[in-house]
Structures are given as C-alpha cells and as structure tokens.
Design a protein around this motif. Sequence first.
Motif, PDB file in Angstrom:
ATOM      1  N   ILE A 265      -5.353   4.402  51.268  1.00 31.55           N
ATOM      2  CA  ILE A 265      -4.677   5.438  50.481  1.00 31.55           C
ATOM      3  C   ILE A 265      -3.162   5.201  50.439  1.00 31.55           C
ATOM      4  CG2 ILE A 265      -6.439   7.194  50.860  1.00 31.55           C
ATOM      5  CD1 ILE A 265      -4.696   8.412  53.015  1.00 31.55           C
ATOM      6  N   LYS A 266      -2.738   4.022  50.889  1.00 27.58           N
ATOM      7  CA  LYS A 266      -1.322   3.656  50.794  1.00 27.58           C
ATOM      8  C   LYS A 266      -1.117   2.791  49.554  1.00 27.58           C
ATOM      9  CE  LYS A 266      -0.692   3.732  55.823  1.00 27.58           C
ATOM     10  NZ  LYS A 266      -0.407   2.930  57.034  1.00 27.58           N
ATOM     11  N   LYS A 267      -0.066   3.056  48.824  1.00 28.84           N
ATOM     12  CA  LYS A 267       0.176   2.354  47.566  1.00 28.84           C
ATOM     13  C   LYS A 267       0.408   0.860  47.748  1.00 28.84           C
ATOM     14  CE  LYS A 267       1.997   6.381  45.116  1.00 28.84           C
ATOM     15  NZ  LYS A 267       3.099   6.932  44.278  1.00 28.84           N
TER      16      LYS A 267
ATOM     17  N   TYR B  37      -4.587  -3.480  46.512  1.00 29.66           N
ATOM     18  CA  TYR B  37      -3.921  -3.022  45.297  1.00 29.66           C
ATOM     19  C   TYR B  37      -2.849  -4.017  44.852  1.00 29.66           C
ATOM     20  CZ  TYR B  37      -6.067   1.295  46.970  1.00 29.66           C
ATOM     21  OH  TYR B  37      -6.955   2.224  47.430  1.00 29.66           O
ATOM     22  N   GLN B  38      -2.120  -4.573  45.817  1.00 24.26           N
ATOM     23  CA  GLN B  38      -1.097  -5.565  45.484  1.00 24.26           C
ATOM     24  C   GLN B  38      -1.722  -6.818  44.878  1.00 24.26           C
ATOM     25  OE1 GLN B  38       2.272  -4.970  45.740  1.00 24.26           O
ATOM     26  NE2 GLN B  38       1.504  -2.909  46.168  1.00 24.26           N
ATOM     27  N   PHE B  39      -2.896  -7.203  45.402  1.00 24.48           N
ATOM     28  CA  PHE B  39      -3.584  -8.390  44.901  1.00 24.48           C
ATOM     29  C   PHE B  39      -4.008  -8.200  43.447  1.00 24.48           C
ATOM     30  CE2 PHE B  39      -7.656 -10.541  44.105  1.00 24.48           C
ATOM     31  CZ  PHE B  39      -7.279 -11.866  44.284  1.00 24.48           C
TER      32      PHE B  39
ATOM     33  N   ILE C  56      -2.790 -10.057  39.959  1.00 24.09           N
ATOM     34  CA  ILE C  56      -3.755 -10.677  39.046  1.00 24.09           C
ATOM     35  C   ILE C  56      -3.548 -10.131  37.631  1.00 24.09           C
ATOM     36  CG2 ILE C  56      -6.210 -10.848  38.441  1.00 24.09           C
ATOM     37  CD1 ILE C  56      -5.434 -12.637  40.753  1.00 24.09           C
ATOM     38  N   GLY C  57      -3.351  -8.809  37.530  1.00 21.04           N
ATOM     39  CA  GLY C  57      -3.128  -8.199  36.227  1.00 21.04           C
ATOM     40  C   GLY C  57      -1.872  -8.716  35.552  1.00 21.04           C
ATOM     41  N   ARG C  58      -0.806  -8.857  36.321  1.00 17.90           N
ATOM     42  CA  ARG C  58       0.457  -9.334  35.752  1.00 17.90           C
ATOM     43  C   ARG C  58       0.364 -10.788  35.317  1.00 17.90           C
ATOM     44  NH1 ARG C  58       4.532  -6.332  40.107  1.00 17.90           N
ATOM     45  NH2 ARG C  58       4.554  -4.296  39.028  1.00 17.90           N
TER      46      ARG C  58
ATOM     47  N   PHE D 194      -3.334  -0.476  39.499  1.00 17.31           N
ATOM     48  CA  PHE D 194      -3.251  -0.805  40.919  1.00 17.31           C
ATOM     49  C   PHE D 194      -1.800  -1.004  41.369  1.00 17.31           C
ATOM     50  CE2 PHE D 194      -7.649  -2.226  40.039  1.00 17.31           C
ATOM     51  CZ  PHE D 194      -8.305  -1.508  41.022  1.00 17.31           C
ATOM     52  N   CYS D 195      -0.909  -1.259  40.420  1.00 19.43           N
ATOM     53  CA  CYS D 195       0.481  -1.520  40.784  1.00 19.43           C
ATOM     54  C   CYS D 195       1.174  -0.271  41.315  1.00 19.43           C
ATOM     55  CB  CYS D 195       1.243  -2.059  39.570  1.00 19.43           C
ATOM     56  SG  CYS D 195       0.636  -3.674  38.998  1.00 19.43           S
TER      57      CYS D 195
END
Length: 276
Positions: free
Chosen positions: A53-55, A60-62, A66-68, A76-77
Amino acid sequence: MARKVDPNNMSFLDHVEELRWCLIRSIIGILVGAIVAFVARKFIFDTVIFGPIKKDFVTYQFFCKIGRLVGIESEFCDPNFNFILQSREMSDLFSVHIWTSITVGFVVAFPYVLWQVWKFISPGLKQQERKYSSGFIIISSILFFIGVVFGYYVIAPLSVHFMLTYELSDFVETQPSIQSYVAYIRASALASGILFELPIIIYFLTKIGLATPAGMRKGRKFALVAILIVAAIITPPDIASQVIVAIPVLILYEISIYISKFVLMRDARRKRKLAT
C-alpha cells in the motif's frame, strides 16, 4: 520423548505414535518461527505486510517503468491510495498480529515441516527412493518460496492496486479493515506458494499411476481453463493481471509433463535392470 522403533517392524500404534511426534516437532518449528515474527512486528508489518500500500513499492515502480518504455503513463506511477486501514473490533489488532506471526512461522519453517513429513513416510519407501529425499525437500522448498515471493510481489500488489483504486461512486469511500487487508496478503502469498508445488504433486501422482505424460498432454486444454479460472479467483478481474498469473502456472504445467515422463522412463529402466 519419542521412543526408538525399528522402521521395518512397526505396529499400527507405533505408526500413530510416530505421526504424533512428527506433528509435535512440526508445530514446534512453526511456533519458533511465529515467536520470532511476533517479536519483529515492526519489520513484518511496516515493511512487509504494508509494503503493497506504499506508492513506492517495487512492483508499482517496475510496471511504471515498463509503461513509460512503451510511451504510457501508467496508474502504477502514482497510485491513489487515499485511505486508512481501520480496526473495527477490539481484538482486531491482536488477532491480526497472532495469525500473521503463525503464517510467517509456517513459511519460514516449511523446509523443516517437509523434512518431518518425509521422515514419517520414508520408512514405507524403497531404499532407492529414499536417496532422493534431500533433493525432494530442497526442490519443494525452493518452489514454495518462489511461489510465496511471486504471490507477494505480483498477485498481492496487483490485487491491492485494483481493489483500492477502483471507484464506484463519489458517495462511496474505500476504508478497508485491517483484517480484510492482511488476510488478503497472507492468502495471496500462501495460495501462490502451494500452487507452485504443482511439479511435486505431479511427481507423486505419476509414481502412484494417477498421472501420465500422455494424459496431461491430452488434458492440456482443460488444464488451461482450470488455470485461468484459478487466476481469475486470486487476481483482480482484469485480463492483464490474470495473464501475468496464468503464464508461470502454465510453464509449471509444461514442466510437470516432462517430470512425469522422466519418472516413467526411470521406473522403466529400473524394471529392465531387475529383469536382467
């Protein structure tokens, strides 16, 4: 103390006594791990349990990176986790602490529990089969730990992200209980760990004649449907998450076919040697 009994000359009551001590030693191993987890509650909860639950959680960083890479600014960013976990009953916090500690104790003590189970069943096996005990324990433990890690870093965060950012109406505010959140994290990790034991299960099913390579190849399409159903149950209801979970399980299924083939070929060679 457990009394020493000849494994080759044991009565029914001796087997029951041996099973009792196997269970006692396994429970002691789990309790030792649970006590350590209970004491290390700050790390277990603040770092591990509340990690998804941490941003800035690694998953989420991974997916953000990938999205970028493909030119997409993913949710997820910057996940919108605007909520506070609630304790709604007087016993919630203590109950969550106890059951989480027991779960961690089981995960940590899994190789020891497996060794105790193997010690109990090994007297009924042939000498040749007992030689593979160390390999069985190591491989089963590795698969279990990989499954737990996969459940924690993939299934749990994908589910948490979907469930806690899903919006139905401005009149509804998501404020989950700590019981439901922690139970979901525990279930995701344990279910995945058990699911990754598929090759070991197929090994034993092949040994007793309930699984064959030909049968598994023939039933591949039914297995695919079953895997997708399981993936749909333990993941959020979106196609991407289900595919991410289903792929490693499908790979394990294909590996299990070769394991079944290897077992049958080895048993055939052994029979030929005995016949000559």
